[in-house]
Design a protein around this motif. Structure first.
Motif, short mmCIF file in Angstrom:
data_model
loop_
_atom_site.label_atom_id
_atom_site.label_comp_id
_atom_site.label_asym_id
_atom_site.label_seq_id
_atom_site.Cartn_x
_atom_site.Cartn_y
_atom_site.Cartn_z
N TYR A 14 19.39 -3.87 -19.92
CA TYR A 14 18.58 -3.12 -20.27
C TYR A 14 19.00 -1.83 -21.31
N LEU A 15 18.45 -1.81 -22.50
CA LEU A 15 19.16 -0.87 -23.52
C LEU A 15 18.11 0.35 -23.60
N GLY A 16 17.33 0.53 -23.08
CA GLY A 16 16.44 1.65 -23.00
C GLY A 16 15.31 1.38 -24.04
N ASP A 17 14.19 2.20 -23.91
CA ASP A 17 13.06 2.28 -24.60
C ASP A 17 12.36 0.82 -24.40
N GLY A 18 12.36 0.12 -23.52
CA GLY A 18 11.85 -1.14 -23.55
C GLY A 18 12.48 -2.23 -23.83
N SER A 19 13.85 -2.00 -24.40
CA SER A 19 14.49 -3.21 -25.37
C SER A 19 15.72 -3.69 -24.10
#
Length: 146
Positions: free
Chosen positions: A94-99
């Motif tokens: 999970y990279l943050g902001d839904g990415s």
């Protein structure tokens, strides 16, 4: 065996996907760092002219994506079985902001947006959006293998 349409759509995210509609509370999409939240089976019934091609995406609790193409639909007209391509992708981070970072079976990595609700999974990229309704099916329902 033909390559699964769903695999092509996820790889390319072109010409696939559906429109969005008003969200209800049960259809609220959200990103999550919990990859297991995506676990389930999602349907992809695509139109091939006037015929429906039936295939499914399974995401397991470890984030592996497998594809099931029903060979007995009107498009394939082969047999009452499924062409299965297991663990073609894995959600790895999970990279943050839904990415999320994905790794494919060739160990190439790519980033897609993901969101999930009780009703659907949405995969997004800069060139498209792919909406997949969640089903009540289990992997054992997607048998036998061709």
């Amino acid at each position: 065996m033909k390559k699964l349409l769903l695999l092509s759509c996820i790889s390319l995210l072109t010409a696939c996907g559906g429109g969005s509609s008003d969200s209800s509370s049960s259809d609220l999409l959200f990103p999550t760092p919990n990859i297991a939240a995506f676990a389930g089976i999602y349907e992809d019934f695509s139109n091939e002219g006037e015929l429906i091609d039936e295939s499914y995406l399974h995401i397991d609790s470890d984030g592996y994506l497998s594809f099931y193409d029903y060979a007995g639909d009107a498009v394939d007209d082969f047999a009452n079985c499924y062409w299965i391509e297991e663990k073609q992708f894995q959600i790895i981070e999970y990279l943050g902001d839904g990415s999320y970072k994905f790794r494919d079976s060739d160990n190439s990595e790519i980033v897609y947006g993901l969101s999930v609700s009780s009703e659907k999974l949405v995969i997004t990229a800069s060139n498209g959006r792919f909406d997949l309704p969640r089903t009540a099916l289990t992997v054992s329902d997607l048998t036998p293998e061709c």
